[in-house]
Design a protein around this motif. Structure first.
Motif, PDB file in Angstrom:
ATOM      1  N   ARG A 151       0.685  -1.222  -0.094  1.00 29.78           N
ATOM      2  CA  ARG A 151      -0.008  -0.042   0.037  1.00 29.78           C
ATOM      3  C   ARG A 151       0.723   1.179  -0.020  1.00 29.78           C
ATOM      4  O   ARG A 151       0.608   2.299  -0.742  1.00 29.78           O
ATOM      5  CB  ARG A 151      -0.810  -0.089   1.235  1.00 29.78           C
ATOM      6  N   GLU A 152       1.845   1.171   0.639  1.00 29.81           N
ATOM      7  CA  GLU A 152       2.826   2.570   0.924  1.00 29.81           C
ATOM      8  C   GLU A 152       3.501   2.578  -0.518  1.00 29.81           C
ATOM      9  O   GLU A 152       3.739   3.807  -0.921  1.00 29.81           O
ATOM     10  CB  GLU A 152       3.965   2.346   2.053  1.00 29.81           C
ATOM     11  N   THR A 153       3.830   1.410  -0.883  1.00 31.90           N
ATOM     12  CA  THR A 153       4.708   1.582  -2.416  1.00 31.90           C
ATOM     13  C   THR A 153       3.491   2.209  -3.375  1.00 31.90           C
ATOM     14  O   THR A 153       3.934   2.996  -4.217  1.00 31.90           O
ATOM     15  CB  THR A 153       5.085   0.088  -2.979  1.00 31.90           C
ATOM     16  N   LEU A 154       2.306   1.867  -3.482  1.00 32.65           N
ATOM     17  CA  LEU A 154       1.302   2.182  -4.298  1.00 32.65           C
ATOM     18  C   LEU A 154       1.070   3.646  -4.127  1.00 32.65           C
ATOM     19  O   LEU A 154       0.724   4.414  -5.105  1.00 32.65           O
ATOM     20  CB  LEU A 154       0.053   1.316  -4.569  1.00 32.65           C
ATOM     21  N   LYS A 155       0.975   4.171  -2.950  1.00 29.79           N
ATOM     22  CA  LYS A 155       0.577   5.448  -2.576  1.00 29.79           C
ATOM     23  C   LYS A 155       1.791   6.357  -3.102  1.00 29.79           C
ATOM     24  O   LYS A 155       1.585   7.439  -3.632  1.00 29.79           O
ATOM     25  CB  LYS A 155       0.677   5.755  -1.162  1.00 29.79           C
ATOM     26  N   GLN A 156       2.840   6.109  -3.118  1.00 24.48           N
ATOM     27  CA  GLN A 156       4.146   6.773  -3.523  1.00 24.48           C
ATOM     28  C   GLN A 156       4.043   6.762  -4.987  1.00 24.48           C
ATOM     29  O   GLN A 156       4.393   8.023  -5.957  1.00 24.48           O
ATOM     30  CB  GLN A 156       5.642   6.253  -3.027  1.00 24.48           C
ATOM     31  N   ILE A 157       3.741   5.646  -5.753  1.00 21.28           N
ATOM     32  CA  ILE A 157       3.411   5.605  -7.180  1.00 21.28           C
ATOM     33  C   ILE A 157       2.438   6.616  -7.681  1.00 21.28           C
ATOM     34  O   ILE A 157       2.476   7.122  -8.556  1.00 21.28           O
ATOM     35  CB  ILE A 157       3.666   4.273  -7.783  1.00 21.28           C
ATOM     36  N   LYS A 158       1.437   6.500  -6.815  1.00 24.14           N
ATOM     37  CA  LYS A 158       0.228   7.360  -7.228  1.00 24.14           C
ATOM     38  C   LYS A 158       0.403   8.750  -7.024  1.00 24.14           C
ATOM     39  O   LYS A 158      -0.262   9.494  -7.867  1.00 24.14           O
ATOM     40  CB  LYS A 158      -0.985   7.008  -6.298  1.00 24.14           C
ATOM     41  N   LYS A 159       1.365   9.211  -6.243  1.00 27.82           N
ATOM     42  CA  LYS A 159       1.711  10.634  -6.151  1.00 27.82           C
ATOM     43  C   LYS A 159       2.537  11.174  -7.406  1.00 27.82           C
ATOM     44  O   LYS A 159       2.383  12.067  -7.633  1.00 27.82           O
ATOM     45  CB  LYS A 159       2.499  10.887  -4.613  1.00 27.82           C
ATOM     46  N   ARG A 160       3.389  10.270  -7.957  1.00 28.74           N
ATOM     47  CA  ARG A 160       4.126  10.462  -9.067  1.00 28.74           C
ATOM     48  C   ARG A 160       3.147  10.773 -10.243  1.00 28.74           C
ATOM     49  O   ARG A 160       3.470  11.232 -11.456  1.00 28.74           O
ATOM     50  CB  ARG A 160       5.308   9.771  -9.229  1.00 28.74           C
ATOM     51  N   VAL A 161       2.090   9.677 -10.331  1.00 29.88           N
ATOM     52  CA  VAL A 161       1.273   9.565 -11.478  1.00 29.88           C
ATOM     53  C   VAL A 161      -0.191   9.627 -10.893  1.00 29.88           C
ATOM     54  O   VAL A 161      -0.769   8.581 -11.071  1.00 29.88           O
ATOM     55  CB  VAL A 161       1.729   8.233 -12.421  1.00 29.88           C
ATOM     56  N   PRO A 162      -0.803  10.876 -10.931  1.00 25.45           N
ATOM     57  CA  PRO A 162      -2.040  10.651 -10.209  1.00 25.45           C
ATOM     58  C   PRO A 162      -3.148  10.290 -11.089  1.00 25.45           C
ATOM     59  O   PRO A 162      -4.289   9.922 -10.787  1.00 25.45           O
ATOM     60  CB  PRO A 162      -2.141  12.324  -9.906  1.00 25.45           C
ATOM     61  N   GLU A 163      -2.970  10.649 -12.396  1.00 23.27           N
ATOM     62  CA  GLU A 163      -3.889  10.224 -13.471  1.00 23.27           C
ATOM     63  C   GLU A 163      -4.008   8.617 -13.889  1.00 23.27           C
ATOM     64  O   GLU A 163      -5.037   8.186 -14.630  1.00 23.27           O
ATOM     65  CB  GLU A 163      -3.665  10.877 -14.997  1.00 23.27           C
ATOM     66  N   LYS A 164      -2.983   7.824 -13.375  1.00 20.59           N
ATOM     67  CA  LYS A 164      -3.008   6.509 -13.719  1.00 20.59           C
ATOM     68  C   LYS A 164      -4.119   5.903 -12.884  1.00 20.59           C
ATOM     69  O   LYS A 164      -4.127   6.110 -11.565  1.00 20.59           O
ATOM     70  CB  LYS A 164      -1.543   5.954 -13.302  1.00 20.59           C
ATOM     71  N   THR A 165      -5.027   4.782 -13.477  1.00 22.16           N
ATOM     72  CA  THR A 165      -5.915   4.353 -12.420  1.00 22.16           C
ATOM     73  C   THR A 165      -5.990   2.710 -12.805  1.00 22.16           C
ATOM     74  O   THR A 165      -6.628   2.152 -11.962  1.00 22.16           O
ATOM     75  CB  THR A 165      -7.518   4.741 -12.976  1.00 22.16           C
ATOM     76  N   ASP A 166      -5.183   2.140 -13.690  1.00 27.27           N
ATOM     77  CA  ASP A 166      -5.326   0.795 -14.152  1.00 27.27           C
ATOM     78  C   ASP A 166      -3.967   0.383 -13.634  1.00 27.27           C
ATOM     79  O   ASP A 166      -2.879   0.784 -13.347  1.00 27.27           O
ATOM     80  CB  ASP A 166      -5.366   0.500 -15.580  1.00 27.27           C
ATOM     81  N   ILE A 167      -4.031  -1.106 -13.283  1.00 24.84           N
ATOM     82  CA  ILE A 167      -2.990  -1.925 -12.683  1.00 24.84           C
ATOM     83  C   ILE A 167      -3.058  -3.421 -13.037  1.00 24.84           C
ATOM     84  O   ILE A 167      -4.405  -3.943 -13.138  1.00 24.84           O
ATOM     85  CB  ILE A 167      -2.794  -1.738 -11.317  1.00 24.84           C
ATOM     86  N   VAL A 168      -2.288  -4.066 -13.119  1.00 26.06           N
ATOM     87  CA  VAL A 168      -2.314  -5.735 -13.623  1.00 26.06           C
ATOM     88  C   VAL A 168      -1.652  -6.477 -11.979  1.00 26.06           C
ATOM     89  O   VAL A 168      -0.713  -6.099 -11.806  1.00 26.06           O
ATOM     90  CB  VAL A 168      -1.508  -6.065 -14.673  1.00 26.06           C
ATOM     91  N   LEU A 169      -2.772  -7.261 -11.658  1.00 24.87           N
ATOM     92  CA  LEU A 169      -2.408  -8.188 -10.762  1.00 24.87           C
ATOM     93  C   LEU A 169      -2.093  -9.499 -11.268  1.00 24.87           C
ATOM     94  O   LEU A 169      -3.023 -10.358 -11.624  1.00 24.87           O
ATOM     95  CB  LEU A 169      -3.590  -8.185  -9.738  1.00 24.87           C
ATOM     96  N   GLU A 170      -0.945 -10.015 -11.168  1.00 21.46           N
ATOM     97  CA  GLU A 170      -0.387 -11.324 -11.772  1.00 21.46           C
ATOM     98  C   GLU A 170      -0.663 -12.207 -10.285  1.00 21.46           C
ATOM     99  O   GLU A 170       0.282 -12.147  -9.717  1.00 21.46           O
ATOM    100  CB  GLU A 170       0.727 -11.203 -12.574  1.00 21.46           C
TER     101      GLU A 170
END
Length: 171
Positions: free
Chosen positions: A97-116
């Motif tokens: 969750r913390e890693t994804l929050k940091q990524i979301k701060k850098r790329v706020p318009e990104k909404t999709d992710i792939v879960l393998e």
């Protein structure tokens, strides 16, 4: 003299007390049963990219690999962003969750992710991972609300021989 015998005409009363007792018990039981039969659904997408198709250079494709050894956050351009091994036998969802929050701060318009997902992962772990990818609890004006991370989750199969890489420990 003749006596006239009047026939007694009686109107039998209908006793509906047992029926009313049944309704008094049955209606609340049915109403309570409706609350417990709700079903939660999670909308899923599946990756649309074909196996031979190349990604565009400017397109960011976030991938989270969920395998029995831990979690791995990957990027299409940079490779492994962060590796999260198991902590005391459990997946490190807080680190994810913390890693994804940091990524979301850098790329706020990104909404999709792939879960393998590896075939060895149980259902509850999969659902927990999907919940952690979608949102996080945030405090706004002294109340807890759900902050958005990546709500458009696509599922994919992780390769069976996939292992955690030793690189990318920092985010």
């Amino acid at each position: 003299m003749r006596r006239k015998h009047r026939r007694l005409v009686s109107n039998p009363e209908l006793d509906i007390t047992p029926f009313l007792n049944l309704m008094i018990v049955l209606v609340p039981v049915l109403l309570l049963g409706m609350v417990f039969s709700q079903i939660r659904m999670i909308e899923l997408d599946f990756p649309e990219m074909e196996s031979g198709e190349a990604l565009q250079a400017d397109e960011l494709r976030l991938v989270v690999a969920l395998i029995p050894q831990g979690l791995e956050v990957l990027d299409s351009e940079r490779g492994v962003i962060r590796t999260l091994p198991l902590i005391e036998g459990e997946q490190d969802f807080d680190g994810l969750r913390e890693t994804l929050k940091q990524i979301k701060k850098r790329v706020p318009e990104k909404t999709d992710i792939v879960l393998e997902v590896s075939p060895d992962i149980d259902y509850q772990t999969l659902v927990t991972a999907m919940d952690r990818l979608r949102s996080y609890p945030a405090v706004v004006a002294a109340s807890v609300v759900e902050g958005e991370l990546f709500p458009d989750v696509a599922l994919a199969d992780a390769p069976e021989n996939r292992t955690l890489s030793g690189e990318g420990e920092g985010a």
